[in-house]
Design an enzyme around this catalytic site. Sequence first.
Site, mmCIF file in Angstrom:
data_model
loop_
_atom_site.group_PDB
_atom_site.id
_atom_site.type_symbol
_atom_site.label_atom_id
_atom_site.label_comp_id
_atom_site.label_asym_id
_atom_site.label_seq_id
_atom_site.Cartn_x
_atom_site.Cartn_y
_atom_site.Cartn_z
ATOM 1 N N TYR A 149 -5.888 10.262 11.916
ATOM 2 C CA TYR A 149 -5.113 10.736 13.060
ATOM 3 C C TYR A 149 -5.559 12.108 13.536
ATOM 4 O O TYR A 149 -5.484 12.406 14.734
ATOM 5 C CB TYR A 149 -3.621 10.749 12.739
ATOM 6 C CG TYR A 149 -3.037 9.372 12.544
ATOM 7 C CD1 TYR A 149 -3.250 8.363 13.472
ATOM 8 C CD2 TYR A 149 -2.266 9.079 11.431
ATOM 9 C CE1 TYR A 149 -2.725 7.100 13.295
ATOM 10 C CE2 TYR A 149 -1.724 7.815 11.247
ATOM 11 C CZ TYR A 149 -1.962 6.830 12.183
ATOM 12 O OH TYR A 149 -1.434 5.586 12.013
ATOM 13 N N TYR B 55 0.837 -1.209 0.000
ATOM 14 C CA TYR B 55 0.000 0.000 0.000
ATOM 15 C C TYR B 55 0.868 1.255 0.000
ATOM 16 O O TYR B 55 0.546 2.244 -0.660
ATOM 17 C CB TYR B 55 -0.931 -0.014 1.213
ATOM 18 C CG TYR B 55 -1.755 1.237 1.364
ATOM 19 C CD1 TYR B 55 -2.878 1.451 0.569
ATOM 20 C CD2 TYR B 55 -1.419 2.207 2.299
ATOM 21 C CE1 TYR B 55 -3.642 2.602 0.684
ATOM 22 C CE2 TYR B 55 -2.181 3.362 2.434
ATOM 23 C CZ TYR B 55 -3.290 3.554 1.628
ATOM 24 O OH TYR B 55 -4.034 4.698 1.750
ATOM 25 N N ILE C 246 -11.977 -0.548 13.418
ATOM 26 C CA ILE C 246 -10.925 -1.423 13.936
ATOM 27 C C ILE C 246 -9.646 -0.628 14.200
ATOM 28 O O ILE C 246 -8.993 -0.812 15.234
ATOM 29 C CB ILE C 246 -10.666 -2.596 12.972
ATOM 30 C CG1 ILE C 246 -11.938 -3.448 12.863
ATOM 31 C CG2 ILE C 246 -9.480 -3.435 13.434
ATOM 32 C CD1 ILE C 246 -11.908 -4.481 11.753
ATOM 33 N N GLU D 166 7.688 19.619 9.702
ATOM 34 C CA GLU D 166 8.973 20.294 9.738
ATOM 35 C C GLU D 166 10.170 19.347 9.786
ATOM 36 O O GLU D 166 11.202 19.605 9.195
ATOM 37 C CB GLU D 166 9.012 21.225 10.957
ATOM 38 C CG GLU D 166 10.273 22.034 11.069
ATOM 39 C CD GLU D 166 10.242 22.983 12.256
ATOM 40 O OE1 GLU D 166 11.190 23.753 12.392
ATOM 41 O OE2 GLU D 166 9.285 22.945 13.051
ATOM 42 N N GLY E 139 -12.685 1.079 7.740
ATOM 43 C CA GLY E 139 -13.919 1.842 7.861
ATOM 44 C C GLY E 139 -14.911 1.251 8.840
ATOM 45 O O GLY E 139 -16.054 1.699 8.913
#
Length: 152
Positions: free
Chosen positions: A130, A25, A95, A141, A92
Amino acid sequence: MINIREGVKNDLPRVLELIKELAVYEKAGDQVDNTVEQMEKDGFGANPIFGLYVAESNGDIVGIAIYYYRYSTWKGKRMYLEDIVVTQEHRGKGIGKLLFEQVINKGKAENCSGMVWQVLDWNEPAINFYKKYYQAYLDAEWINCSIDLSKH
Protein backbone atom coordinates in the site's frame (compact mmCIF):
# COMPACT_ATOMS: atom_id res chain seq x y z
CA MET A 1 -2.27 -13.59 -18.73
CA ILE A 2 -4.50 -12.05 -16.04
CA ASN A 3 -8.04 -10.92 -16.77
CA ILE A 4 -9.75 -8.50 -14.35
CA ARG A 5 -13.53 -8.40 -14.62
CA GLU A 6 -16.61 -7.63 -12.57
CA GLY A 7 -17.70 -10.55 -10.47
CA VAL A 8 -20.94 -12.41 -11.11
CA LYS A 9 -23.14 -14.61 -8.91
CA ASN A 10 -21.56 -17.80 -10.20
CA ASP A 11 -18.18 -16.60 -8.88
CA LEU A 12 -19.37 -16.48 -5.27
CA PRO A 13 -18.44 -20.02 -4.17
CA ARG A 14 -14.82 -19.36 -5.21
CA VAL A 15 -14.96 -15.83 -3.77
CA LEU A 16 -15.99 -17.23 -0.39
CA GLU A 17 -13.11 -19.73 -0.56
CA LEU A 18 -10.69 -16.83 -1.03
CA ILE A 19 -12.30 -14.89 1.82
CA LYS A 20 -11.77 -17.91 4.07
CA GLU A 21 -8.16 -18.19 2.86
CA LEU A 22 -7.62 -14.55 3.85
CA ALA A 23 -9.21 -15.14 7.26
CA VAL A 24 -6.79 -18.02 7.91
CA TYR A 25 -3.86 -15.81 6.87
CA GLU A 26 -5.12 -13.12 9.26
CA LYS A 27 -5.30 -15.69 12.09
CA ALA A 28 -9.10 -15.53 12.20
CA GLY A 29 -10.16 -18.55 10.17
CA ASP A 30 -12.96 -19.42 12.59
CA GLN A 31 -14.60 -15.99 12.29
CA VAL A 32 -16.08 -16.21 8.78
CA ASP A 33 -19.86 -16.59 9.14
CA ASN A 34 -20.79 -15.37 5.67
CA THR A 35 -22.39 -17.70 3.13
CA VAL A 36 -22.72 -17.80 -0.64
CA GLU A 37 -26.46 -17.25 -0.23
CA GLN A 38 -25.94 -14.14 1.91
CA MET A 39 -23.34 -12.76 -0.50
CA GLU A 40 -25.71 -13.39 -3.41
CA LYS A 41 -28.42 -11.38 -1.66
CA ASP A 42 -26.04 -8.61 -0.54
CA GLY A 43 -24.14 -8.25 -3.79
CA PHE A 44 -26.63 -9.23 -6.47
CA GLY A 45 -30.07 -8.68 -4.91
CA ALA A 46 -32.48 -5.80 -5.39
CA ASN A 47 -30.24 -3.36 -3.47
CA PRO A 48 -26.60 -4.48 -3.82
CA ILE A 49 -24.36 -3.21 -1.03
CA PHE A 50 -21.00 -4.35 -2.36
CA GLY A 51 -19.17 -4.60 -5.64
CA LEU A 52 -16.71 -7.24 -6.71
CA TYR A 53 -13.85 -7.66 -9.13
CA VAL A 54 -12.18 -10.97 -9.86
CA ALA A 55 -8.77 -11.74 -11.31
CA GLU A 56 -8.63 -14.78 -13.56
CA SER A 57 -5.66 -16.78 -14.73
CA ASN A 58 -6.38 -19.52 -17.27
CA GLY A 59 -10.07 -19.31 -16.38
CA ASP A 60 -9.47 -19.78 -12.64
CA ILE A 61 -10.24 -17.05 -10.09
CA VAL A 62 -6.93 -16.31 -8.36
CA GLY A 63 -7.79 -12.96 -6.78
CA ILE A 64 -10.68 -10.75 -5.70
CA ALA A 65 -11.36 -7.18 -4.64
CA ILE A 66 -14.54 -6.35 -2.73
CA TYR A 67 -15.59 -2.73 -2.29
CA TYR A 68 -18.52 -0.56 -1.30
CA TYR A 69 -19.32 3.12 -0.86
CA ARG A 70 -19.25 4.97 2.41
CA TYR A 71 -19.96 8.55 3.32
CA SER A 72 -17.58 10.87 5.13
CA THR A 73 -19.06 13.97 6.71
CA TRP A 74 -15.75 15.69 6.00
CA LYS A 75 -15.02 14.38 2.49
CA GLY A 76 -18.32 13.17 0.99
CA LYS A 77 -18.64 9.98 -1.04
CA ARG A 78 -15.70 7.60 -0.52
CA MET A 79 -14.77 4.22 -1.93
CA TYR A 80 -14.14 1.61 0.77
CA LEU A 81 -11.91 -1.29 -0.20
CA GLU A 82 -13.06 -4.14 2.04
CA ASP A 83 -10.64 -6.81 0.86
CA ILE A 84 -8.09 -7.69 -1.75
CA VAL A 85 -7.15 -11.35 -1.77
CA VAL A 86 -4.69 -13.06 -4.09
CA THR A 87 -4.02 -16.76 -3.67
CA GLN A 88 -0.66 -17.48 -2.11
CA GLU A 89 0.73 -19.14 -5.25
CA HIS A 90 -0.16 -16.10 -7.36
CA ARG A 91 1.23 -13.37 -5.10
CA GLY A 92 4.10 -11.25 -6.35
CA LYS A 93 2.86 -11.31 -9.96
CA GLY A 94 1.15 -7.90 -10.03
CA ILE A 95 -2.39 -9.23 -9.57
CA GLY A 96 -2.99 -7.25 -6.37
CA LYS A 97 -1.83 -4.11 -8.18
CA LEU A 98 -4.29 -4.73 -11.02
CA LEU A 99 -7.18 -5.26 -8.59
CA PHE A 100 -6.22 -2.26 -6.44
CA GLU A 101 -6.04 0.03 -9.47
CA GLN A 102 -9.34 -1.32 -10.81
CA VAL A 103 -11.07 -0.29 -7.57
CA ILE A 104 -9.34 3.11 -7.66
CA ASN A 105 -10.57 3.61 -11.22
CA LYS A 106 -14.10 2.62 -10.19
CA GLY A 107 -13.95 5.20 -7.39
CA LYS A 108 -12.81 7.88 -9.81
CA ALA A 109 -15.55 6.96 -12.30
CA GLU A 110 -18.13 7.19 -9.50
CA ASN A 111 -16.84 10.62 -8.38
CA CYS A 112 -15.58 9.42 -5.02
CA SER A 113 -13.37 11.88 -3.18
CA GLY A 114 -10.96 9.12 -2.14
CA MET A 115 -10.53 5.52 -1.14
CA VAL A 116 -10.04 4.08 2.34
CA TRP A 117 -9.19 0.62 3.65
CA GLN A 118 -7.64 -1.15 6.62
CA VAL A 119 -4.54 -3.25 7.01
CA LEU A 120 -3.40 -5.23 10.04
CA ASP A 121 -0.40 -3.64 11.73
CA TRP A 122 1.61 -6.89 11.51
CA ASN A 123 0.92 -7.51 7.80
CA GLU A 124 4.24 -6.15 6.48
CA PRO A 125 3.78 -7.37 2.88
CA ALA A 126 0.42 -5.58 2.62
CA ILE A 127 1.71 -2.43 4.34
CA ASN A 128 4.65 -2.26 1.94
CA PHE A 129 2.30 -2.87 -1.00
CA TYR A 130 0.00 0.00 0.00
CA LYS A 131 2.86 2.42 0.66
CA LYS A 132 3.73 2.26 -3.06
CA TYR A 133 0.47 3.85 -4.20
CA TYR A 134 -0.52 7.44 -4.58
CA GLN A 135 1.25 8.49 -1.43
CA ALA A 136 -1.15 6.38 0.62
CA TYR A 137 -1.54 7.58 4.18
CA LEU A 138 -1.47 4.84 6.82
CA ASP A 139 -2.96 6.19 10.03
CA ALA A 140 -2.15 4.36 13.26
CA GLU A 141 -4.07 6.87 15.40
CA TRP A 142 -7.65 5.65 14.97
CA ILE A 143 -8.98 2.63 16.85
CA ASN A 144 -11.30 0.25 14.99
CA CYS A 145 -14.62 -0.35 16.72
CA SER A 146 -17.41 -2.81 16.03
CA ILE A 147 -20.47 -4.43 17.55
CA ASP A 148 -21.76 -7.87 16.58
CA LEU A 149 -25.47 -7.11 16.13
CA SER A 150 -26.37 -10.77 15.86
CA LYS A 151 -25.56 -11.12 19.56
CA HIS A 152 -27.71 -8.20 20.76
